[in-house]
Design an enzyme around this catalytic site. Structure first.
Site, short mmCIF file in Angstrom:
data_model
loop_
_atom_site.label_atom_id
_atom_site.label_comp_id
_atom_site.label_asym_id
_atom_site.label_seq_id
_atom_site.Cartn_x
_atom_site.Cartn_y
_atom_site.Cartn_z
N ARG A 31 0.84 -1.21 0.00
CA ARG A 31 0.00 0.00 0.00
C ARG A 31 0.87 1.25 0.00
O ARG A 31 1.89 1.31 0.69
CB ARG A 31 -0.94 -0.01 1.21
CG ARG A 31 -1.96 -1.12 1.12
CD ARG A 31 -3.06 -1.04 2.15
NE ARG A 31 -3.81 -2.29 2.15
CZ ARG A 31 -4.74 -2.63 1.27
NH1 ARG A 31 -5.10 -1.78 0.32
NH2 ARG A 31 -5.34 -3.80 1.34
N ASP A 32 0.43 2.23 -0.80
CA ASP A 32 1.14 3.51 -0.85
C ASP A 32 1.08 4.17 0.52
O ASP A 32 0.04 4.18 1.18
CB ASP A 32 0.50 4.41 -1.92
CG ASP A 32 1.41 5.56 -2.31
OD1 ASP A 32 1.88 5.59 -3.46
OD2 ASP A 32 1.65 6.46 -1.45
N ILE A 33 2.19 4.72 0.96
CA ILE A 33 2.29 5.35 2.27
C ILE A 33 1.42 6.62 2.35
O ILE A 33 1.03 7.04 3.43
CB ILE A 33 3.78 5.67 2.59
CG1 ILE A 33 4.03 5.70 4.08
CG2 ILE A 33 4.26 6.93 1.88
CD1 ILE A 33 5.50 5.70 4.44
N ASN A 89 4.17 6.64 -13.70
CA ASN A 89 4.86 7.89 -13.97
C ASN A 89 6.28 7.59 -14.42
O ASN A 89 6.92 6.67 -13.90
CB ASN A 89 4.91 8.75 -12.70
CG ASN A 89 3.52 9.12 -12.22
OD1 ASN A 89 2.64 9.42 -13.02
ND2 ASN A 89 3.31 9.10 -10.91
N GLU A 97 8.52 10.14 -8.54
CA GLU A 97 9.30 10.49 -7.34
C GLU A 97 10.28 9.39 -6.95
O GLU A 97 11.36 9.68 -6.45
CB GLU A 97 8.36 10.75 -6.16
CG GLU A 97 7.61 12.08 -6.25
CD GLU A 97 6.55 12.20 -5.18
OE1 GLU A 97 6.61 11.45 -4.19
OE2 GLU A 97 5.66 13.04 -5.36
N VAL A 98 9.86 8.16 -7.13
CA VAL A 98 10.71 7.03 -6.74
C VAL A 98 11.25 6.37 -8.02
O VAL A 98 10.46 5.80 -8.79
CB VAL A 98 9.94 6.01 -5.88
CG1 VAL A 98 10.84 4.81 -5.55
CG2 VAL A 98 9.42 6.66 -4.61
N HIS A 102 7.16 1.33 -11.14
CA HIS A 102 6.01 0.79 -10.40
C HIS A 102 4.72 1.27 -11.02
O HIS A 102 4.67 2.33 -11.66
CB HIS A 102 6.07 1.21 -8.92
CG HIS A 102 6.19 2.70 -8.74
ND1 HIS A 102 7.41 3.35 -8.86
CD2 HIS A 102 5.27 3.65 -8.48
CE1 HIS A 102 7.21 4.65 -8.66
NE2 HIS A 102 5.93 4.86 -8.44
N HIS A 104 0.76 2.27 -10.13
CA HIS A 104 -0.19 2.64 -9.08
C HIS A 104 -1.54 2.02 -9.42
O HIS A 104 -2.06 2.25 -10.52
CB HIS A 104 -0.40 4.15 -9.01
CG HIS A 104 0.81 4.95 -8.62
ND1 HIS A 104 0.92 5.58 -7.41
CD2 HIS A 104 1.94 5.24 -9.29
CE1 HIS A 104 2.08 6.23 -7.34
NE2 HIS A 104 2.72 6.04 -8.49
P1 5GP Z 1 5.78 8.09 -8.14
O1 5GP Z 1 5.53 9.57 -7.92
O2 5GP Z 1 7.25 7.78 -8.18
O3 5GP Z 1 5.01 7.52 -9.28
O4 5GP Z 1 5.16 7.36 -6.87
C1 5GP Z 1 5.87 7.13 -5.70
C2 5GP Z 1 4.85 6.74 -4.66
O5 5GP Z 1 5.53 6.05 -3.63
C3 5GP Z 1 4.13 7.92 -4.02
O6 5GP Z 1 2.73 7.79 -4.21
C4 5GP Z 1 4.54 7.85 -2.56
O7 5GP Z 1 3.49 8.17 -1.68
C5 5GP Z 1 4.98 6.41 -2.40
N1 5GP Z 1 6.03 6.19 -1.42
C6 5GP Z 1 7.18 6.91 -1.30
N2 5GP Z 1 7.95 6.37 -0.32
C7 5GP Z 1 7.27 5.31 0.15
C8 5GP Z 1 7.55 4.35 1.19
O8 5GP Z 1 8.60 4.39 1.85
N3 5GP Z 1 6.62 3.39 1.41
C9 5GP Z 1 5.45 3.32 0.69
N4 5GP Z 1 4.59 2.35 1.00
N5 5GP Z 1 5.16 4.21 -0.28
C10 5GP Z 1 6.06 5.19 -0.54
#
Ligand code: 5GP
Ligand code: ZN
Length: 116
Positions: A31-33, A89, A97-98, A102, A104
């Site tokens: 699950r997303d944090i 993304n 961001e990460v 992945h 969503h």
């Molecule tokens: P992006 O913006 O890269 O597509 O999505 C990264 C997602 O990872 C964001 O929705 C953010 O809330 C989630 N996220 C970032 N760090 C962590 C973490 O340490 N644990 C979890 N479960 N989600 C994370």
């Protein structure tokens, strides 16, 4: 295979905690944090692939598995019929961001916007 500085690689290794909802040989899902909807799950390949630009034909089986896991998770979450949105993304303009590829899985409420 793994990137020592990557938070998702750390979650995959078990060095960082996560609310895990699926794991198999190639995929982990948790699950997303910071959820934006009642269901907000990240489907993540265990192999460190940075983003879609780092995705090559040798990984095509991984992508297929990701979509099958989405179907399984949607059923478990009870959103098969109501529907959901899948987002991936890529890079700066994509809002990634990460930097570990992945998907969503977002559902459980009607999306407010046509896109994004
Ligand atoms: P992006 O913006 O890269 O597509 O999505 C990264 C997602 O990872 C964001 O929705 C953010 O809330 C989630 N996220 C970032 N760090 C962590 C973490 O340490 N644990 C979890 N479960 N989600 C994370
Ligand atoms: Zn990684």
């Amino acid at each position: 295979m793994e990137n020592v500085d990557c938070i998702f690689c750390k979650i995959i290794k078990g060095d960082l905690p996560s609310d895990k909802v699926h794991e198999d040989d190639t995929i982990i899902a948790f699950r997303d944090i910071n959820p934006v909807a009642p269901t907000h799950i990240l489907i993540v390949p265990k192999k460190h692939i940075t983003d879609n630009n780092d995705f090559y034909p040798e990984d095509e089986e991984i992508a297929g598995r990701m979509f099958s896991v989405v179907r399984e998770l949607a059923k478990k979450e009870g959103i098969t019929e109501s529907g959901y949105r899948l987002i991936m993304n890529t890079g700066k303009d994509g809002g990634q961001e990460v930097p570990h590829m992945h998907l969503h899985l977002i559902g459980g409420q009607k999306m407010q916007h046509k896109i994004g």
